[in-house]
Design a protein around this motif. Structure first.
Motif, PDB file in Angstrom:
ATOM      1  N   ASP A 162      22.994  35.617  49.436  1.00  0.00           N
ATOM      2  CA  ASP A 162      22.249  34.944  48.226  1.00  0.00           C
ATOM      3  C   ASP A 162      22.858  35.366  47.068  1.00  0.00           C
ATOM      4  OD1 ASP A 162      20.906  33.536  50.122  1.00  0.00           O
ATOM      5  OD2 ASP A 162      18.916  34.312  49.776  1.00  0.00           O
ATOM      6  N   THR A 163      22.857  36.710  46.860  1.00  0.00           N
ATOM      7  CA  THR A 163      23.554  37.063  45.431  1.00  0.00           C
ATOM      8  C   THR A 163      25.111  36.995  45.663  1.00  0.00           C
ATOM      9  OG1 THR A 163      22.027  38.840  45.270  1.00  0.00           O
ATOM     10  CG2 THR A 163      23.895  39.238  44.088  1.00  0.00           C
ATOM     11  N   ILE A 164      25.666  36.990  46.586  1.00  0.00           N
ATOM     12  CA  ILE A 164      27.055  36.941  46.585  1.00  0.00           C
ATOM     13  C   ILE A 164      27.545  35.290  46.529  1.00  0.00           C
ATOM     14  CG2 ILE A 164      29.156  36.925  48.082  1.00  0.00           C
ATOM     15  CD1 ILE A 164      28.288  39.896  47.120  1.00  0.00           C
ATOM     16  N   GLU A 165      26.752  34.657  46.941  1.00  0.00           N
ATOM     17  CA  GLU A 165      26.704  33.144  46.938  1.00  0.00           C
ATOM     18  C   GLU A 165      26.817  32.875  45.435  1.00  0.00           C
ATOM     19  OE1 GLU A 165      25.809  28.844  48.923  1.00  0.00           O
ATOM     20  OE2 GLU A 165      24.532  30.618  49.487  1.00  0.00           O
ATOM     21  N   GLU A 166      25.526  33.179  44.789  1.00  0.00           N
ATOM     22  CA  GLU A 166      25.251  32.738  43.357  1.00  0.00           C
ATOM     23  C   GLU A 166      26.546  33.178  42.465  1.00  0.00           C
ATOM     24  OE1 GLU A 166      22.316  33.512  39.895  1.00  0.00           O
ATOM     25  OE2 GLU A 166      21.579  34.036  41.891  1.00  0.00           O
ATOM     26  N   ILE A 167      27.175  34.123  42.649  1.00  0.00           N
ATOM     27  CA  ILE A 167      28.548  34.777  41.986  1.00  0.00           C
ATOM     28  C   ILE A 167      29.519  33.946  42.250  1.00  0.00           C
ATOM     29  CG2 ILE A 167      30.131  36.428  41.533  1.00  0.00           C
ATOM     30  CD1 ILE A 167      27.844  38.545  42.257  1.00  0.00           C
ATOM     31  N   VAL A 168      29.661  33.353  43.571  1.00  0.00           N
ATOM     32  CA  VAL A 168      30.646  32.721  43.863  1.00  0.00           C
ATOM     33  C   VAL A 168      30.713  31.227  43.332  1.00  0.00           C
ATOM     34  CG1 VAL A 168      32.129  31.366  45.852  1.00  0.00           C
ATOM     35  CG2 VAL A 168      31.292  33.830  46.021  1.00  0.00           C
ATOM     36  N   ALA A 169      29.263  30.712  43.479  1.00  0.00           N
ATOM     37  CA  ALA A 169      29.198  29.320  42.959  1.00  0.00           C
ATOM     38  C   ALA A 169      29.222  29.266  41.426  1.00  0.00           C
ATOM     39  CB  ALA A 169      27.774  28.875  43.384  1.00  0.00           C
ATOM     40  N   SER A 170      28.971  30.330  40.770  1.00  0.00           N
ATOM     41  CA  SER A 170      29.023  30.466  39.106  1.00  0.00           C
ATOM     42  C   SER A 170      30.422  30.574  38.690  1.00  0.00           C
ATOM     43  CB  SER A 170      28.009  31.597  38.514  1.00  0.00           C
ATOM     44  OG  SER A 170      26.718  31.313  39.196  1.00  0.00           O
ATOM     45  N   ASN A 171      31.382  30.969  39.592  1.00  0.00           N
ATOM     46  CA  ASN A 171      32.510  31.043  39.162  1.00  0.00           C
ATOM     47  C   ASN A 171      33.866  30.158  39.533  1.00  0.00           C
ATOM     48  OD1 ASN A 171      32.850  33.836  37.310  1.00  0.00           O
ATOM     49  ND2 ASN A 171      31.161  34.107  39.052  1.00  0.00           N
ATOM     50  N   PRO A 172      33.697  28.871  39.536  1.00  0.00           N
ATOM     51  CA  PRO A 172      34.439  28.162  40.309  1.00  0.00           C
ATOM     52  C   PRO A 172      35.667  27.940  39.794  1.00  0.00           C
ATOM     53  CG  PRO A 172      33.085  26.916  38.850  1.00  0.00           C
ATOM     54  CD  PRO A 172      32.438  27.964  38.656  1.00  0.00           C
ATOM     55  N   ASP A 173      36.212  28.580  38.387  1.00  0.00           N
ATOM     56  CA  ASP A 173      37.439  28.533  38.046  1.00  0.00           C
ATOM     57  C   ASP A 173      38.248  29.854  37.986  1.00  0.00           C
ATOM     58  OD1 ASP A 173      37.137  25.949  36.932  1.00  0.00           O
ATOM     59  OD2 ASP A 173      36.103  27.014  35.121  1.00  0.00           O
ATOM     60  N   SER A 174      37.517  30.783  38.972  1.00  0.00           N
ATOM     61  CA  SER A 174      38.107  32.063  39.409  1.00  0.00           C
ATOM     62  C   SER A 174      37.963  32.344  40.843  1.00  0.00           C
ATOM     63  CB  SER A 174      37.333  33.140  38.654  1.00  0.00           C
ATOM     64  OG  SER A 174      37.555  33.228  37.330  1.00  0.00           O
ATOM     65  N   VAL A 175      38.807  33.146  41.311  1.00  0.00           N
ATOM     66  CA  VAL A 175      38.954  33.546  42.917  1.00  0.00           C
ATOM     67  C   VAL A 175      37.916  34.613  42.847  1.00  0.00           C
ATOM     68  CG1 VAL A 175      40.203  34.301  44.851  1.00  0.00           C
ATOM     69  CG2 VAL A 175      41.203  32.361  43.349  1.00  0.00           C
ATOM     70  N   VAL A 176      37.242  34.649  44.036  1.00  0.00           N
ATOM     71  CA  VAL A 176      36.093  35.754  44.254  1.00  0.00           C
ATOM     72  C   VAL A 176      36.524  36.264  45.633  1.00  0.00           C
ATOM     73  CG1 VAL A 176      33.588  36.330  44.379  1.00  0.00           C
ATOM     74  CG2 VAL A 176      34.188  34.612  42.755  1.00  0.00           C
ATOM     75  N   ILE A 177      36.893  37.478  45.433  1.00  0.00           N
ATOM     76  CA  ILE A 177      37.324  38.294  46.590  1.00  0.00           C
ATOM     77  C   ILE A 177      36.135  39.031  47.194  1.00  0.00           C
ATOM     78  CG2 ILE A 177      38.783  39.825  47.852  1.00  0.00           C
ATOM     79  CD1 ILE A 177      40.952  39.032  46.126  1.00  0.00           C
ATOM     80  N   ILE A 178      35.656  38.885  48.292  1.00  0.00           N
ATOM     81  CA  ILE A 178      34.436  39.751  48.971  1.00  0.00           C
ATOM     82  C   ILE A 178      35.399  40.502  49.959  1.00  0.00           C
ATOM     83  CG2 ILE A 178      32.476  39.939  50.085  1.00  0.00           C
ATOM     84  CD1 ILE A 178      32.418  38.758  47.298  1.00  0.00           C
ATOM     85  N   ASP A 179      35.327  41.783  49.758  1.00  0.00           N
ATOM     86  CA  ASP A 179      35.742  42.944  50.744  1.00  0.00           C
ATOM     87  C   ASP A 179      34.864  43.237  51.553  1.00  0.00           C
ATOM     88  OD1 ASP A 179      37.449  45.011  51.870  1.00  0.00           O
ATOM     89  OD2 ASP A 179      37.994  45.953  49.661  1.00  0.00           O
ATOM     90  N   GLU A 180      35.123  43.001  52.802  1.00  0.00           N
ATOM     91  CA  GLU A 180      33.947  43.363  53.931  1.00  0.00           C
ATOM     92  C   GLU A 180      34.560  44.308  54.896  1.00  0.00           C
ATOM     93  OE1 GLU A 180      31.482  39.217  53.747  1.00  0.00           O
ATOM     94  OE2 GLU A 180      32.691  39.614  55.426  1.00  0.00           O
ATOM     95  N   ALA A 181      35.326  45.308  54.326  1.00  0.00           N
ATOM     96  CA  ALA A 181      35.650  46.343  55.300  1.00  0.00           C
ATOM     97  C   ALA A 181      34.427  46.971  56.389  1.00  0.00           C
ATOM     98  CB  ALA A 181      36.240  47.399  54.567  1.00  0.00           C
ATOM     99  N   TYR A 182      33.182  46.848  55.640  1.00  0.00           N
ATOM    100  CA  TYR A 182      32.140  47.494  56.527  1.00  0.00           C
ATOM    101  C   TYR A 182      30.965  46.721  57.006  1.00  0.00           C
ATOM    102  CZ  TYR A 182      34.449  51.620  54.477  1.00  0.00           C
ATOM    103  OH  TYR A 182      35.650  52.673  54.074  1.00  0.00           O
ATOM    104  N   VAL A 183      31.437  45.368  56.857  1.00  0.00           N
ATOM    105  CA  VAL A 183      29.925  44.393  56.909  1.00  0.00           C
ATOM    106  C   VAL A 183      29.708  44.431  58.283  1.00  0.00           C
ATOM    107  CG1 VAL A 183      31.689  42.329  57.503  1.00  0.00           C
ATOM    108  CG2 VAL A 183      29.443  42.038  56.480  1.00  0.00           C
ATOM    109  N   ASP A 184      30.436  44.888  59.295  1.00  0.00           N
ATOM    110  CA  ASP A 184      30.105  44.730  60.626  1.00  0.00           C
ATOM    111  C   ASP A 184      28.985  45.958  60.927  1.00  0.00           C
ATOM    112  OD1 ASP A 184      31.726  42.745  61.649  1.00  0.00           O
ATOM    113  OD2 ASP A 184      33.524  44.152  61.794  1.00  0.00           O
ATOM    114  N   PHE A 185      28.827  46.734  59.970  1.00  0.00           N
ATOM    115  CA  PHE A 185      27.825  47.682  60.119  1.00  0.00           C
ATOM    116  C   PHE A 185      26.374  47.395  59.707  1.00  0.00           C
ATOM    117  CE2 PHE A 185      32.015  49.923  60.303  1.00  0.00           C
ATOM    118  CZ  PHE A 185      31.915  50.322  61.636  1.00  0.00           C
ATOM    119  N   GLY A 186      26.392  46.261  59.093  1.00  0.00           N
ATOM    120  CA  GLY A 186      25.221  45.650  58.542  1.00  0.00           C
ATOM    121  C   GLY A 186      25.262  44.701  57.513  1.00  0.00           C
ATOM    122  N   GLY A 187      24.469  43.695  57.640  1.00  0.00           N
ATOM    123  CA  GLY A 187      24.343  42.881  56.675  1.00  0.00           C
ATOM    124  C   GLY A 187      25.224  41.300  57.372  1.00  0.00           C
TER     125      GLY A 187
END
Length: 349
Positions: A162-187
């Motif tokens: 939800d926090t990530i989505e709010e940041i993405v949604a609030s920045n429509p004029d910028s590219v937002v990169i989410i680096d998920e190298a470790y996401v498979d271990f949680g979340g």
């Protein structure tokens, strides 16, 4: 000086130490302690080396299709590269092209500022709070782009989607990169949001949870428009970055979902056990959702522990940087490796 005045000078990224001696316990570079899928081993045995005389498929179609099918996106929404570092570097070069600063945390993956310096991209590093948490409001100001690792490195903390989505949604004029190298271990992965937000790029790697750091495979998922721009830059740089074994073996890894989930499950179980043991020994740490623990001892300096462990042939990572110089990043190894670490710590402390 002469020609040296024209040289582009940067301070390079320094990876974790890669010791050459045998018999050590290597817990310093967040590699997977288990081998890749047996399907990968089978594909490697079947690989015909005479095919190496040919250029690989520049589109890496087999790997791209495997990833698209697995993650439920279209093939034109996937970009692959030589590890996620390659994918991220291409993304910096492609999307961060303004006078406004790119934003990423002050405590994070230490390659981000290297790429920003190399490509002469302005950047600013909002400070994490005293608990190493992201402060959402820091990413709601004007910017030239955003990079957020989730879970973060080296802290291991995961920010809710939800926090990530709010940041993405609030920045429509910028590219937002989410680096998920470790996401498979949680979340939860932000991959489920790529069809909703055209400005979102999600980057993952085969180096951690898929046990393939040595073959170098990374990928990004995003809108077809983002991926098209990314490919244009990549093909202006090098057409044949993904080699033939990487394409074939990466696709095989994706097919073996049972092995993948079993491996991740073992690492998570070991991590949770080691958290309890470290806590009993007087360590404190953020609640890791990754394949490592970022730990500080209540009375013994991290630098002292780092050297003592190294003398014992146990390698962990120590960052001599502000705010985190009293922490050790300890990769989760096999149960046997972690038992040796814990046995030494019990004796030393």
């Amino acid at each position: 000086m002469g020609w040296e005045e024209k040289v582009r000078r940067v301070v390079p990224y320094i990876p974790g130490e890669q010791p050459k001696q045998k018999g050590i316990i290597k817990l310093n570079t967040n590699e997977c302690p288990y081998p890749p899928s047996p399907l990968v081993k089978r594909k490697a045995a079947e690989f015909r080396t005479d095919e190496l005389r040919l250029y690989p498929d520049p589109d890496a179609s087999l790997l791209v299709k495997s990833l698209a099918d697995y993650y439920g996106v279209k093939e034109d929404q996937i970009f692959v590269g030589v590890g996620s570092d390659d994918v991220l570097a291409m993304s910096f070069l492609t999307f961060f092209n303004s006078d406004r600063p790119v934003l990423f945390p002050d405590i994070t993956y230490s390659f981000y500022d290297v790429w920003a310096e190399l490509f002469q991209i302005p950047y600013r590093c909002p400070a994490l709070d005293e608990d190493f948490r992201l402060k959402k409001e820091d990413y709601l100001s004007e910017n030239g782009g955003i990079v957020i690792p989730n879970p973060n490195a080296p802290t291991g903390l995961y920010e809710e989607l939800d926090t990530i989505e709010e940041i993405v949604a609030s920045n429509p004029d910028s590219v937002v990169i989410i680096d998920e190298a470790y996401v498979d271990f949680g979340g939860r992965s932000a991959l489920e949001l790529v069809d909703k937000y055209e400005n979102l790029l999600v980057v993952q790697t085969f180096s951690k949870s898929r046990a393939m750091a040595g073959i170098r495979i990374g990928f990004a998922a995003g809108s077809s428009k983002l991926i098209c721009y990314l490919k244009d830059v990549k093909f202006s740089f090098n057409s044949y970055t993904m080699n033939a074994p990487s394409i074939a073996w990466g696709a095989a890894s994706i097919l073996d979902d049972g092995y993948f989930k079993e491996t991740v499950g073992k690492i998570i179980n070991t991590r949770e056990r080691v958290k309890k043991e470290l806590s009993a020994l007087g360590f404190v740490f953020p609640d890791s959702s990754s394949n490592f623990i970022f730990a500080s001892h209540k009375s013994i300096p991290a630098s002292e522990l780092f050297e003592a462990l190294k003398q014992e042939g146990i390698y962990v990572r120590h960052f001599n940087k502000p705010r985190i110089d009293n922490y050790l990043r300890i990769t989760i190894g096999t149960d046997e490796q972690m038992d040796e670490l814990l046995t030494f710590l019990k004796r030393y402390i």
